[in-house]
Motif scaffolding. Structure first.
Motif, PDB file in Angstrom:
ATOM      1  N   VAL A   1     -22.739 -24.986  64.161  1.00  0.00           N
ATOM      2  CA  VAL A   1     -22.623 -23.745  64.119  1.00  0.00           C
ATOM      3  C   VAL A   1     -20.933 -23.757  63.578  1.00  0.00           C
ATOM      4  O   VAL A   1     -20.490 -23.310  62.615  1.00  0.00           O
ATOM      5  CB  VAL A   1     -22.934 -22.812  65.007  1.00  0.00           C
ATOM      6  N   THR A   2     -20.334 -24.321  64.433  1.00  0.00           N
ATOM      7  CA  THR A   2     -18.626 -24.476  64.428  1.00  0.00           C
ATOM      8  C   THR A   2     -18.306 -25.775  64.675  1.00  0.00           C
ATOM      9  O   THR A   2     -18.237 -26.407  65.529  1.00  0.00           O
ATOM     10  CB  THR A   2     -17.919 -23.687  65.357  1.00  0.00           C
ATOM     11  N   PRO A   3     -18.245 -26.634  63.459  1.00  0.00           N
ATOM     12  CA  PRO A   3     -17.757 -28.143  63.565  1.00  0.00           C
ATOM     13  C   PRO A   3     -16.663 -27.952  64.228  1.00  0.00           C
ATOM     14  O   PRO A   3     -15.536 -26.994  63.818  1.00  0.00           O
ATOM     15  CB  PRO A   3     -17.759 -28.450  61.971  1.00  0.00           C
ATOM     16  N   PRO A   4     -15.934 -29.231  64.805  1.00  0.00           N
ATOM     17  CA  PRO A   4     -14.658 -29.240  65.415  1.00  0.00           C
ATOM     18  C   PRO A   4     -13.741 -29.146  64.542  1.00  0.00           C
ATOM     19  O   PRO A   4     -13.791 -29.664  63.403  1.00  0.00           O
ATOM     20  CB  PRO A   4     -14.830 -30.437  66.082  1.00  0.00           C
ATOM     21  N   VAL A   5     -12.421 -28.689  65.006  1.00  0.00           N
ATOM     22  CA  VAL A   5     -11.090 -28.692  64.047  1.00  0.00           C
ATOM     23  C   VAL A   5     -10.722 -30.212  64.306  1.00  0.00           C
ATOM     24  O   VAL A   5     -10.463 -30.674  65.352  1.00  0.00           O
ATOM     25  CB  VAL A   5     -10.179 -27.704  64.592  1.00  0.00           C
ATOM     26  N   THR A   6     -10.360 -30.792  63.162  1.00  0.00           N
ATOM     27  CA  THR A   6     -10.166 -32.237  63.241  1.00  0.00           C
ATOM     28  C   THR A   6      -8.973 -32.672  62.402  1.00  0.00           C
ATOM     29  O   THR A   6      -8.556 -33.694  62.530  1.00  0.00           O
ATOM     30  CB  THR A   6     -11.403 -33.005  62.360  1.00  0.00           C
ATOM     31  N   LYS A   7      -8.445 -31.543  61.558  1.00  0.00           N
ATOM     32  CA  LYS A   7      -7.234 -31.631  60.979  1.00  0.00           C
ATOM     33  C   LYS A   7      -6.227 -30.516  61.045  1.00  0.00           C
ATOM     34  O   LYS A   7      -6.900 -29.381  61.262  1.00  0.00           O
ATOM     35  CB  LYS A   7      -7.604 -31.850  59.448  1.00  0.00           C
ATOM     36  N   SER A   8      -4.998 -30.872  60.754  1.00  0.00           N
ATOM     37  CA  SER A   8      -4.149 -29.800  61.009  1.00  0.00           C
ATOM     38  C   SER A   8      -4.048 -29.273  59.468  1.00  0.00           C
ATOM     39  O   SER A   8      -4.101 -30.022  58.341  1.00  0.00           O
ATOM     40  CB  SER A   8      -2.839 -30.165  61.431  1.00  0.00           C
ATOM     41  N   GLU A   9      -3.903 -27.919  59.377  1.00  0.00           N
ATOM     42  CA  GLU A   9      -3.416 -27.224  58.062  1.00  0.00           C
ATOM     43  C   GLU A   9      -2.550 -27.816  57.369  1.00  0.00           C
ATOM     44  O   GLU A   9      -2.477 -27.826  56.183  1.00  0.00           O
ATOM     45  CB  GLU A   9      -3.330 -25.742  58.524  1.00  0.00           C
ATOM     46  N   GLU A  10      -1.453 -28.427  58.102  1.00  0.00           N
ATOM     47  CA  GLU A  10      -0.311 -29.065  57.276  1.00  0.00           C
ATOM     48  C   GLU A  10      -0.817 -30.297  56.779  1.00  0.00           C
ATOM     49  O   GLU A  10      -0.076 -30.750  55.633  1.00  0.00           O
ATOM     50  CB  GLU A  10       0.821 -29.248  58.220  1.00  0.00           C
ATOM     51  N   ASP A  11      -1.782 -30.930  57.172  1.00  0.00           N
ATOM     52  CA  ASP A  11      -2.261 -32.166  56.526  1.00  0.00           C
ATOM     53  C   ASP A  11      -3.144 -32.470  55.446  1.00  0.00           C
ATOM     54  O   ASP A  11      -3.684 -33.258  55.076  1.00  0.00           O
ATOM     55  CB  ASP A  11      -2.647 -33.169  57.908  1.00  0.00           C
ATOM     56  N   VAL A  12      -3.563 -31.105  54.872  1.00  0.00           N
ATOM     57  CA  VAL A  12      -4.731 -30.930  53.855  1.00  0.00           C
ATOM     58  C   VAL A  12      -3.935 -30.127  52.768  1.00  0.00           C
ATOM     59  O   VAL A  12      -3.112 -29.475  52.710  1.00  0.00           O
ATOM     60  CB  VAL A  12      -6.065 -30.238  54.566  1.00  0.00           C
ATOM     61  N   PRO A  13      -4.655 -30.244  51.476  1.00  0.00           N
ATOM     62  CA  PRO A  13      -4.115 -29.514  50.455  1.00  0.00           C
ATOM     63  C   PRO A  13      -4.300 -28.115  50.741  1.00  0.00           C
ATOM     64  O   PRO A  13      -5.167 -27.519  51.740  1.00  0.00           O
ATOM     65  CB  PRO A  13      -5.170 -29.595  49.145  1.00  0.00           C
ATOM     66  N   ILE A  14      -3.107 -27.204  50.389  1.00  0.00           N
ATOM     67  CA  ILE A  14      -3.225 -25.977  50.703  1.00  0.00           C
ATOM     68  C   ILE A  14      -4.332 -25.085  50.539  1.00  0.00           C
ATOM     69  O   ILE A  14      -4.981 -25.190  49.389  1.00  0.00           O
ATOM     70  CB  ILE A  14      -1.832 -25.281  50.110  1.00  0.00           C
TER      71      ILE A  14
ATOM     72  N   ARG B   1       4.289  -9.784  37.449  1.00  0.00           N
ATOM     73  CA  ARG B   1       3.011 -10.282  37.766  1.00  0.00           C
ATOM     74  C   ARG B   1       3.061 -11.809  38.008  1.00  0.00           C
ATOM     75  O   ARG B   1       3.451 -12.466  37.096  1.00  0.00           O
ATOM     76  CB  ARG B   1       1.973  -9.740  36.923  1.00  0.00           C
ATOM     77  N   MET B   2       2.493 -12.253  38.981  1.00  0.00           N
ATOM     78  CA  MET B   2       2.293 -13.737  39.186  1.00  0.00           C
ATOM     79  C   MET B   2       0.857 -14.428  39.331  1.00  0.00           C
ATOM     80  O   MET B   2       0.174 -13.584  39.814  1.00  0.00           O
ATOM     81  CB  MET B   2       3.136 -14.254  40.556  1.00  0.00           C
ATOM     82  N   GLN B   3       0.666 -15.634  38.922  1.00  0.00           N
ATOM     83  CA  GLN B   3      -0.506 -16.172  39.023  1.00  0.00           C
ATOM     84  C   GLN B   3      -0.600 -17.221  40.089  1.00  0.00           C
ATOM     85  O   GLN B   3       0.507 -18.027  40.075  1.00  0.00           O
ATOM     86  CB  GLN B   3      -1.214 -16.743  37.758  1.00  0.00           C
ATOM     87  N   TYR B   4      -1.539 -17.286  41.154  1.00  0.00           N
ATOM     88  CA  TYR B   4      -1.179 -18.142  42.160  1.00  0.00           C
ATOM     89  C   TYR B   4      -1.686 -19.629  41.436  1.00  0.00           C
ATOM     90  O   TYR B   4      -2.742 -19.560  40.593  1.00  0.00           O
ATOM     91  CB  TYR B   4      -2.430 -18.070  43.134  1.00  0.00           C
ATOM     92  N   ARG B   5      -1.188 -20.394  41.792  1.00  0.00           N
ATOM     93  CA  ARG B   5      -1.476 -22.227  41.130  1.00  0.00           C
ATOM     94  C   ARG B   5      -1.184 -22.863  42.485  1.00  0.00           C
ATOM     95  O   ARG B   5      -0.661 -22.624  43.501  1.00  0.00           O
ATOM     96  CB  ARG B   5      -0.318 -22.292  40.132  1.00  0.00           C
ATOM     97  N   LYS B   6      -1.808 -24.231  42.161  1.00  0.00           N
ATOM     98  CA  LYS B   6      -1.515 -25.292  43.107  1.00  0.00           C
ATOM     99  C   LYS B   6      -0.137 -25.678  42.956  1.00  0.00           C
ATOM    100  O   LYS B   6       0.634 -25.627  42.200  1.00  0.00           O
ATOM    101  CB  LYS B   6      -2.337 -26.418  42.490  1.00  0.00           C
ATOM    102  N   PRO B   7       0.361 -26.213  44.229  1.00  0.00           N
ATOM    103  CA  PRO B   7       1.858 -26.610  44.620  1.00  0.00           C
ATOM    104  C   PRO B   7       2.182 -27.707  43.125  1.00  0.00           C
ATOM    105  O   PRO B   7       1.277 -28.564  42.959  1.00  0.00           O
ATOM    106  CB  PRO B   7       1.750 -27.254  45.734  1.00  0.00           C
ATOM    107  N   SER B   8       3.191 -27.606  42.728  1.00  0.00           N
ATOM    108  CA  SER B   8       3.754 -28.378  41.539  1.00  0.00           C
ATOM    109  C   SER B   8       2.860 -28.698  40.523  1.00  0.00           C
ATOM    110  O   SER B   8       2.582 -29.578  40.072  1.00  0.00           O
ATOM    111  CB  SER B   8       4.186 -29.793  42.146  1.00  0.00           C
ATOM    112  N   SER B   9       2.089 -27.604  40.196  1.00  0.00           N
ATOM    113  CA  SER B   9       0.915 -27.427  39.132  1.00  0.00           C
ATOM    114  C   SER B   9       0.999 -26.243  38.414  1.00  0.00           C
ATOM    115  O   SER B   9       1.365 -25.210  39.022  1.00  0.00           O
ATOM    116  CB  SER B   9      -0.212 -28.025  39.663  1.00  0.00           C
TER     117      SER B   9
END
Ligand code: GTQ
Length: 334
Positions: free
Chosen positions: A191-204, A232-240
């Motif tokens: 139901v709730t898989p464990p947290v295995t990664k930090s938010e900082e270590d995965v793509p935003i 107006r701004m459009q959200y985009r991936k970092p450096s892209s």
């Protein structure tokens, strides 16, 4: 010679004579149909959306959502969501021809169990309450104004360890996935898989309001105001320049106090959620008087103009990246 795209008659439906009618019946029995009888419904000189301009006052939706909260648990519902249905196409769970939208509630102590699907999702947080959402083993806190993505085929669960209800706007590309008959979905064993990664270590996957609000205010100090969109701004991936979701584009715009926007239209029907401020938008022949958290939709090729009474911030999303990838997208600024 210049003339407006889509002006004039493109094709008039030919008259149906008794002789033709009899022929059409015989065609019908062989699963065929005469193109000249359907042409005008098929190849339109300009978009003729079945979608209508529509408006949901948050003050009317929230009590219904809270009522849902006492009728069914998030776990039993899988997702406790009030689907926002476009009044022109009721019954198909679509806010536009290509997009799904809903308002989701997770009560304190609740969990919406982990699952994954081909459809991509975005969350635009309306009320915080210390909730989190997780994407493939990484968790992020949900605060008002955060724009959070759940990429296609990633496991995600939502939980609320806080003491206030958590409410957000969901946007999914479900109608696009289903148009292609490409849907797959499955439950996670846990139901709730464990947290295995930090938010900082995965793509935003959480574009926080604290950072985007600062960016939009900086743009309003340094940039030029657009006559229709304000800042107006459009959200985009970092450096892209890529959209965080391949099918869905997301935007944030600041309308300075007293802003009176010009008419605009695009082929991407757009869902708006008011983040801050008060004002009104004219959508086709309708005027929507909006305040915080109100939601409205502008159909494809329908003129919209915005006015703000005080500094206002609007979040919005549309299928623009999908149309651009297919070279379909058009816009017009009046
Ligand atoms: O949170 O995963 O509004 O799967 C509709 C379908 C939300 C979700 C929706 C979903 C979700």
């Amino acid at each position: 010679m210049t003339r407006e795209a889509g002006s004039g008659d493109f094709h008039a439906r030919p008259e149906i004579t008794p002789e033709r009618q009899e022929f059409y019946k015989r065609l019908d029995r062989k699963n065929t149909t005469p193109l000249w009888d359907v042409f005008s419904n098929l190849v339109m000189p300009q978009p003729q959306s079945a979608c209508q301009p529509a408006f949901w006052k948050y003050g009317e939706i929230r009590p219904l959502l809270m009522e849902a909260g006492s009728l069914i648990t998030a776990r039993e519902a899988e997702r406790r969501v009030l689907v926002l249905e476009n009044p022109g196409i009721r019954g198909v769970s679509q806010i536009t021809q290509s997009l799904y939208a809903g308002v989701q509630l997770v009560m304190p102590g609740e969990i919406a169990p982990s699952h994954r699907h081909v459809a991509s999702a975005l969350r635009f947080v309306i009320e915080g309450g210390g909730a989190y959402t997780s994407v493939d083993g990484a968790r992020t806190e949900m605060h008002p104004g955060d724009f959070i993505i759940t990429p296609s085929w990633t496991f995600h669960d939502h939980g609320n360890p806080g003491d206030a209800p958590a409410i957000w706007l969901d946007g999914l590309d479900v109608p696009i996935v289903n148009m292609f008959d490409a849907s797959f979905a499955e439950r996670c064993a846990e139901v709730t898989p464990p947290v295995t990664k930090s938010e900082e270590d995965v793509p935003i996957f959480n574009y926080t309001y604290s950072s985007s609000r600062e960016a939009i205010h900086q743009l309003s100090r340094n940039g030029a105001v657009h006559p229709a969109h304000g800042f107006r701004m459009q959200y985009r991936k970092p450096s892209s320049v890529e959209s965080p979701i391949p099918t869905i584009g997301a935007f944030l715009q600041l309308l300075p106090a007293g802003f009176r926007g010009t008419d605009y239209r695009g082929t991407d029907a757009t869902v708006y959620c008011v983040t801050e401020g008060r004002g009104r938008s004219r959508v086709g022949g309708n005027t929507f008087e909006w305040g915080e958290h109100d939601i409205f939709v502008v159909p494809s090729w329908c003129f919209v103009s915005h006015e703000a009474d005080n500094d206002a911030v609007l979040f919005s999303f549309s299928d623009r990246p999908a149309q651009q990838a297919l070279k379909l997208w058009r816009e017009e600024v009046r």
